[in-house]
Write a protein that holds these residues in place. Structure first.
Motif, PDB file in Angstrom:
ATOM      1  N   PRO A  73       0.649  -1.517  -0.170  1.00 31.79           N
ATOM      2  CA  PRO A  73       0.284   0.498   0.207  1.00 31.79           C
ATOM      3  C   PRO A  73       1.394   1.005   0.101  1.00 31.79           C
ATOM      4  N   GLY A  74       0.391   2.274  -0.901  1.00 32.90           N
ATOM      5  CA  GLY A  74       1.142   3.222  -0.640  1.00 32.90           C
ATOM      6  C   GLY A  74       1.577   3.678   1.279  1.00 32.90           C
ATOM      7  N   TRP A  75       2.770   4.535   1.065  1.00 30.76           N
ATOM      8  CA  TRP A  75       3.368   5.388   2.684  1.00 30.76           C
ATOM      9  C   TRP A  75       2.344   6.401   3.259  1.00 30.76           C
ATOM     10  N   VAL A  76       1.720   6.445   4.156  1.00 31.80           N
ATOM     11  CA  VAL A  76       1.406   7.308   5.115  1.00 31.80           C
ATOM     12  C   VAL A  76       1.825   7.918   5.770  1.00 31.80           C
ATOM     13  N   ASP A  77       2.287   9.324   5.185  1.00 38.31           N
ATOM     14  CA  ASP A  77       3.020  10.223   6.282  1.00 38.31           C
ATOM     15  C   ASP A  77       2.135  10.996   7.208  1.00 38.31           C
ATOM     16  N   ALA A  78       1.666  10.358   8.674  1.00 42.54           N
ATOM     17  CA  ALA A  78       0.656  10.958   9.654  1.00 42.54           C
ATOM     18  C   ALA A  78       0.780  12.092  10.459  1.00 42.54           C
ATOM     19  N   HIS A  79       1.976  12.681   9.750  1.00 44.46           N
ATOM     20  CA  HIS A  79       2.288  14.086  11.281  1.00 44.46           C
ATOM     21  C   HIS A  79       3.100  14.815   9.600  1.00 44.46           C
ATOM     22  N   VAL A  80       2.719  15.735   9.192  1.00 42.20           N
ATOM     23  CA  VAL A  80       3.519  16.981   8.337  1.00 42.20           C
ATOM     24  C   VAL A  80       2.544  18.004   8.397  1.00 42.20           C
ATOM     25  N   HIS A  81       2.873  19.642   8.395  1.00 43.34           N
ATOM     26  CA  HIS A  81       2.525  20.556   8.310  1.00 43.34           C
ATOM     27  C   HIS A  81       3.274  21.237   6.820  1.00 43.34           C
ATOM     28  N   PHE A  82       1.969  21.747   5.666  1.00 38.04           N
ATOM     29  CA  PHE A  82       2.228  22.418   4.657  1.00 38.04           C
ATOM     30  C   PHE A  82       2.649  23.692   4.498  1.00 38.04           C
ATOM     31  N   PHE A  83       2.185  24.382   6.102  1.00 39.71           N
ATOM     32  CA  PHE A  83       2.580  25.920   6.721  1.00 39.71           C
ATOM     33  C   PHE A  83       4.148  26.152   6.776  1.00 39.71           C
ATOM     34  N   GLN A  84       4.800  25.013   7.084  1.00 43.34           N
ATOM     35  CA  GLN A  84       5.946  24.901   7.913  1.00 43.34           C
ATOM     36  C   GLN A  84       7.386  24.232   6.176  1.00 43.34           C
ATOM     37  N   SER A  85       8.118  25.002   6.045  1.00 39.84           N
ATOM     38  CA  SER A  85       8.623  24.264   4.284  1.00 39.84           C
ATOM     39  C   SER A  85       9.493  23.877   5.231  1.00 39.84           C
ATOM     40  N   GLY A  86      10.243  23.436   6.287  1.00 43.45           N
ATOM     41  CA  GLY A  86      11.425  22.757   6.620  1.00 43.45           C
ATOM     42  C   GLY A  86      12.762  23.495   6.665  1.00 43.45           C
ATOM     43  N   GLY A  87      12.720  24.619   6.277  1.00 37.56           N
ATOM     44  CA  GLY A  87      13.967  25.648   6.327  1.00 37.56           C
ATOM     45  C   GLY A  87      13.763  26.491   7.641  1.00 37.56           C
ATOM     46  N   ILE A  88      14.690  27.892   7.708  1.00 41.52           N
ATOM     47  CA  ILE A  88      15.645  28.249   8.793  1.00 41.52           C
ATOM     48  C   ILE A  88      14.129  29.134   8.895  1.00 41.52           C
ATOM     49  N   TYR A  89      13.256  29.405   8.065  1.00 42.00           N
ATOM     50  CA  TYR A  89      12.901  30.700   8.720  1.00 42.00           C
ATOM     51  C   TYR A  89      11.656  30.492   8.918  1.00 42.00           C
ATOM     52  N   THR A  90      10.669  29.348   9.485  1.00 42.45           N
ATOM     53  CA  THR A  90      10.015  28.994   8.977  1.00 42.45           C
ATOM     54  C   THR A  90       9.112  28.489  10.565  1.00 42.45           C
ATOM     55  N   ARG A  91       9.822  28.931  11.727  1.00 40.39           N
ATOM     56  CA  ARG A  91       9.504  28.865  13.020  1.00 40.39           C
ATOM     57  C   ARG A  91      10.033  30.556  13.544  1.00 40.39           C
ATOM     58  N   PRO A  92       9.803  31.229  13.101  1.00 39.05           N
ATOM     59  CA  PRO A  92      10.249  32.450  13.954  1.00 39.05           C
ATOM     60  C   PRO A  92       9.818  32.151  15.714  1.00 39.05           C
ATOM     61  N   THR A 405       1.231   2.506   7.075  1.00 44.07           N
ATOM     62  CA  THR A 405       0.559   2.050   5.967  1.00 44.07           C
ATOM     63  C   THR A 405      -1.230   2.142   6.394  1.00 44.07           C
ATOM     64  N   ILE A 406      -1.512   0.987   7.406  1.00 45.08           N
ATOM     65  CA  ILE A 406      -2.923   0.855   7.945  1.00 45.08           C
ATOM     66  C   ILE A 406      -3.343   2.000   9.165  1.00 45.08           C
ATOM     67  N   ASN A 407      -1.924   1.731   9.855  1.00 44.95           N
ATOM     68  CA  ASN A 407      -1.914   2.904  10.940  1.00 44.95           C
ATOM     69  C   ASN A 407      -2.385   4.248  10.742  1.00 44.95           C
ATOM     70  N   GLY A 408      -1.326   4.640  10.068  1.00 46.31           N
ATOM     71  CA  GLY A 408      -1.545   5.849   8.858  1.00 46.31           C
ATOM     72  C   GLY A 408      -3.638   6.233   8.934  1.00 46.31           C
ATOM     73  N   ALA A 409      -4.110   5.384   8.306  1.00 47.67           N
ATOM     74  CA  ALA A 409      -5.015   5.417   7.649  1.00 47.67           C
ATOM     75  C   ALA A 409      -6.217   5.819   8.928  1.00 47.67           C
ATOM     76  N   LYS A 410      -5.515   4.484  10.137  1.00 47.63           N
ATOM     77  CA  LYS A 410      -6.423   4.321  11.566  1.00 47.63           C
ATOM     78  C   LYS A 410      -6.353   5.971  12.409  1.00 47.63           C
ATOM     79  N   ALA A 411      -5.262   6.786  12.025  1.00 51.56           N
ATOM     80  CA  ALA A 411      -5.186   8.061  12.772  1.00 51.56           C
ATOM     81  C   ALA A 411      -5.787   8.698  11.928  1.00 51.56           C
ATOM     82  N   VAL A 412      -6.585   8.658  10.903  1.00 51.61           N
ATOM     83  CA  VAL A 412      -7.784   9.920  10.337  1.00 51.61           C
ATOM     84  C   VAL A 412      -8.790   9.235  10.712  1.00 51.61           C
ATOM     85  N   GLY A 413      -9.091   8.058  10.829  1.00 49.33           N
ATOM     86  CA  GLY A 413     -10.794   7.362  11.138  1.00 49.33           C
ATOM     87  C   GLY A 413     -11.280   6.854   9.172  1.00 49.33           C
TER      88      GLY A 413
END
Ligand code: ZN
Length: 571
Positions: A73-92, A405-413
């Motif tokens: 099954p496709g992998w699931v990342d159960a915790h991300v934030h699109f408002f943050q870039s991963g870069g140095i300016y992203t959490r003032p 996989t399946i547990n990521g899906a369970k995280a959002v029901g």
């Protein structure tokens, strides 16, 4: 006109009947923990239509030979934030560099690059991402990717409902990632306020300050309880940030469905484990995010091979560029802090990891989540660091596969919708060249990604802009990785002394000419300024590493067909 309409009808008919038959693959059954050899999987209209041996092939079906390959099954990342870039300016609130890059510019950049990040996730085989803290503007943008074959399915909350808000984020209106709750009326109102934007679930930031964690946690409990009750009343699950044992316990007792971090303040006991298990709470341990802040601030960030492959080079460059920030007194204070807190950080990390082992052994549902977007935790590529850390904590390969996989899906029901290879589920699949149960290295050895029923080659789904390509080679230059440096260049690249004296032609010559990347330990190129015009990128650079002083240069990159074709260096 009539003919044209008929043609259009034919075209749409074909699209809606998109069919795919994967022949003779070994299916990874994540629910029974079994490898099912020689299976055919038929995909119709974005769903898994049939699974079995030697299925009859419908007419006009696209056949993919899965012989010798493994279908997960496709992998699931159960915790991300699109408002943050991963870069140095992203959490003032963590490091305030707004005088070098205004936070509004960072937010604008993250919106402009959401598609780019989504393509990177798909390319890495991650076909579902769960954004556990976004903004109203990101909820609106989420909807534009729903039907896109290159984009993973995105599950997203609105702003985090918080017991405390860092002042740097206040007053940003629909770009605000936090709503601070002062009263239970606020708590209810802030759930209501998100409903028109159709969040997939609700998120609470259960932050406690001061020495007495227990009493602070109890003080905020009515707010947490109100949010949970109001969300459940509206059919929405609730994710909670609770990194202390007491906040996590109170949140779960109050009905929380998803804990988005592990427990890092004390060892958890059997009663705590049982509570989470009995309540079927999903927990995402997020093991690497804290260490990434530390290595960034300590200026000891190590770029890995999968970062070159999957990470967006621009935020990653900004991490390395911390040493180029002119106010070195300021950046050195961070360095000193890291040095002074190394042992306490590693103590926290080992509590986090041993708690994870207790939780998984006790039957708690664990979902792989990176917290990507935070400083130093790169979208898509950090997934493979997180898996490695989970494995080091004692999870076995099947537990890792289930968590991803399946547990990521369970995280959002949504485990009835995706997360395993079952008839009727969304056709989100990764066709791997080697067995993922043997080795984590096989997880990103991908032949094809099948996303929402569409098969794509992992490389073809990426889109690098001219600036991305310039950043990709700059990143590798600063990481002293010659092959990664050469990757964005065309095979027949030409390098000129401006305007027309050809110095280097072809990648082999270039490889020889840039051997100094391997032999100049202090080499560091700082980008001072950039102009992008169409397919031309002009960089003003300050280069350190040769002698005691920097030299300054201008590089003009000309991009053709997704590669850097010509470079000009004015003398
Ligand atoms: Zn987070």
């Amino acid at each position: 006109m009539r003919l044209f309409l008929a043609f259009l009808l034919l075209l749409t008919a074909n699209l809606s009947q998109a069919q795919l038959l994967i022949r003779n693959a070994t299916v990874i059954d994540v629910e029974t923990k079994k490898l099912l050899p020689a299976q055919d999987v038929l995909v119709q209209d974005g769903r898994i239509a049939a699974i079995g041996k030697k299925l009859a092939a419908p007419q006009n079906v696209q056949v993919i030979d899965g012989t010798g390959k493994f279908l997960a099954p496709g992998w699931v990342d159960a915790h991300v934030h699109f408002f943050q870039s991963g870069g140095i300016y992203t959490r003032p609130d963590a490091i305030d560099l707004r005088k070098y890059k205004p936070y509004e510019d960072e937010i604008k950049w993250t919106h402009q690059n959401m598609e780019n990040f989504l393509r990177r996730y798909t390319s890495a085989g991650i076909t579902s991402v769960i954004d556990v803290g976004a903004t109203v503007n990101f909820l609106k943008q989420r909807d534009s990717f729903r039907t896109k074959g290159y984009a993973p399915s995105v599950y997203m909350t609105g702003p985090l409902l918080t017991t405390w808000e860092p002042q740097q984020f206040k007053g940003l209106k629909d770009d605000e990632p936090f709503y601070e709750m002062k009263t239970v009326e606020d708590a209810r109102a802030y759930v209501q306020k998100q409903l028109p934007y159709k969040p997939d679930f609700i998120k609470i930031w259960y932050i406690v300050m001061g020495r007495n964690t227990d009493s602070a946690a109890r003080k905020y409990l009515p707010l947490v309880q109100t949010v949970i009750d109001e969300s459940h009343k509206n059919g929405l699950r609730v994710a909670v940030h609770a990194t202390e044992r007491i906040t996590a316990q109170l949140a779960v007792e109050a009905g929380a469905d998803f804990l988005v971090h592990g427990i890092e303040d004390e060892p958890v006991d059997a009663a705590f484990v049982k509570l989470l298990k009995d309540k079927k709470v999903v927990l995402s341990p997020t093991l690497v995010v804290a260490g990434n802040y530390m290595s960034t601030f300590g200026q000891e960030y190590g770029t890995k091979q999968h970062d070159f492959k999957y990470a967006h080079p621009t935020p990653l460059n900004s991490i390395i560029d911390l040493k180029g920030i002119p106010d070195t007194n300021f950046t050195n204070r961070y360095k000193t802090y890291v040095q002074g807190n190394r042992s306490s950080a590693s103590a926290t990390d080992s509590i986090l990891r041993s708690n994870l082992k207790k939780l998984i052994d006790g039957g708690v549902i664990i979902a792989t989540g990176t917290d990507a977007g935070n400083i130093g935790t790169q979208h898509a590529s950090s997934y493979f660091d997180e898996l490695k850390a989970m494995k080091e904590s004692g999870l076995d390969m099947w537990q890792l596969v289930q968590a991803s996989t399946i547990n990521g899906a369970k995280a959002v029901g949504k485990d009835a919708e995706f997360g395993s290879i079952k008839k009727g589920k969304r056709a989100d699949l990764v066709l791997l060249n080697k067995n993922p149960i043997d080795d984590l290295a096989n997880w990103n050895n991908i032949d094809r990604v099948i996303n929402k029923g569409t098969a794509v080659k992992p490389d073809s789904v990426m889109r690098n802009s001219p600036a991305d390509l310039a950043d990709q080679q700059l990143l590798a230059y600063n990481a002293h990785n010659l092959e990664a440096f050469l990757a964005p260049y065309a095979e027949d690249v030409e390098i000129y002394t401006f305007p027309n004296k050809l110095d280097i032609k072809g990648k082999d010559q270039m490889r020889k000419a840039y051997q100094f990347l391997n032999t100049t330990p202090k080499l560091y190129c700082k980008l001072l300024n950039r102009i992008v015009q169409g397919n031309i990128v002009i960089d003003h650079e300050e280069v350190w590493g040769f002698g005691n002083k920097p030299f300054y240069g201008v590089a003009i990159y000309e991009i053709e067909a997704g590669k850097i074709k010509r470079v000009y260096f004015p003398q």
